[in-house]
Design an enzyme around this catalytic site. Structure first.
Site, PDB file in Angstrom:
ATOM      1  N   TYR A  56     -12.498   2.512 -68.307  1.00  0.00           N
ATOM      2  CA  TYR A  56     -11.225   1.840 -68.543  1.00  0.00           C
ATOM      3  C   TYR A  56     -11.318   1.000 -69.818  1.00  0.00           C
ATOM      4  O   TYR A  56     -11.855  -0.115 -69.819  1.00  0.00           O
ATOM      5  CB  TYR A  56     -10.837   0.952 -67.373  1.00  0.00           C
ATOM      6  N   HIS A 121     -16.636   8.915 -60.141  1.00  0.00           N
ATOM      7  CA  HIS A 121     -15.228   8.949 -60.548  1.00  0.00           C
ATOM      8  C   HIS A 121     -14.630  10.343 -60.362  1.00  0.00           C
ATOM      9  O   HIS A 121     -13.443  10.487 -60.067  1.00  0.00           O
ATOM     10  CB  HIS A 121     -15.129   8.505 -62.004  1.00  0.00           C
TER      11      HIS A 121
END
Length: 324
Positions: A56, A121
């Site tokens: 991110y 992820h």
């Protein structure tokens, strides 16, 4: 704030978490000051669970959270993720070396010695699942993580992983316009004692208090997402406006109602709406107490499958497991 247990062996967490993807500028420019104010508002609202990832903003989200933690030292439950290698080419890496290296970097940015939850992820499908879960189990044994999670997986992957070592949480997209998890994943999580973490429960901003304009979603990710391109965007806006008017007639905020609806899928369901703005976070509460009649009316307004367009474009589907 209601509290829910994180997995069968984890800590108690607020029934709503904060998704910190937008701290990294994924949905438009942000500032450190803005993100820090949002984190302060999170604590004021009684939220103690935050979800971030190494990718991110390529470390920006974790770095901001780490700076905030260093000055505030709140009792916070932290989840982060690794596996996506931005490239080029973009790829998935579940190897022990990669996961360990990325976790250590995340811990350093966050300024902590362990995280409560560490996800892959995405699953690297060419690597044996037993190897990956073995790595995560070792990290747990070493005290680096409190438990492990899986993201964007199918029920069969959860079953196989959990049989090797208990899985704390599965994170998949779930909202009024993305309801695939109802076709087996939410139920499997309940059977196994695994928390289902619902990301994008506010439909990437479509279920916010203020309607989005098309020019507001030309920010990279959403600009190429089928649901945010025309004519789908206008069709979806018109359908959601009916729900928006229904909420307004009851004096409820749109995001609070959408979150209450998602939480109603089970006591093990934990939505993590995302924002970088304190004012938007405050619109999430208080949650209305939805009755069975309320849920039936919402279903009539926004039935399963109402959204025009897929939740991802073909170019966004790397390693995402489909099961229906």
């Amino acid at each position: 704030m209601q509290m829910r247990k994180l997995g069968s062996r984890g800590p108690m967490v607020s029934a709503i978490g904060l998704g910190a993807m937008s701290f990294g500028g994924i949905f438009g420019p942000t500032t450190e000051t803005e993100s820090l104010a949002c984190l302060d508002a999170m604590v004021e609202a009684g939220i103690n669970f935050i979800d971030t990832a190494n990718i991110y903003g390529m470390g920006v989200s974790e770095t901001v959270i780490g700076k905030w933690l260093a000055s505030r030292r709140p009792d916070l439950v932290i989840a982060t993720k690794a596996s996506i290698v931005n490239g080029p080419p973009r790829r998935i890496d579940n190897s022990a070396g990669h996961l360990r290296t990325e976790l250590e970097a995340s811990l350093k940015r966050l300024g902590v010695e362990r995280v409560d939850l560490f996800y892959i992820h995405r699953r690297e499908h060419t690597r044996p699942l037993a190897e990956v879960i073995g790595t995560l189990r070792d990290l747990e044994t070493e005290g680096k993580i409190g438990g492990y999670g899986l993201s964007e997986v199918a029920p069969e992957t959860l079953r196989a992983a959990h049989a090797i070592h208990p899985c704390t949480a599965v994170q998949n997209e779930y909202s009024l316009w993305s309801r695939q998890p109802e076709l087996g994943l939410i139920q499997e999580c309940a059977r196994l004692g695994t928390t289902f973490v619902a990301f994008s429960p506010l439909a990437r901003g479509m279920l916010g208090e203020t309607p989005l304009r098309h020019d507001q979603v030309q920010d990279g990710f959403r600009a190429q997402n089928p649901r945010f391109t025309e004519p789908n965007f206008s069709r979806n806006t018109a359908r959601i406006d009916r729900f928006r008017n229904w909420c307004k007639a009851r004096g409820w905020s749109v995001p609070a109602t959408a979150l209450a609806w998602a939480m109603g899928a089970g006591d093990h369901v934990l939505p993590i709406p995302g924002t970088r703005r304190a004012d938007r976070l405050r619109e999430w509460l208080p949650l209305p107490d939805l009755t069975a009649a309320d849920r039936a009316e919402i279903e009539a307004l926004l039935p399963a499958g109402f959204a025009a367009g897929d939740r991802y474009g073909d170019h966004q589907l790397l390693a995402i497991e489909r099961y229906c």
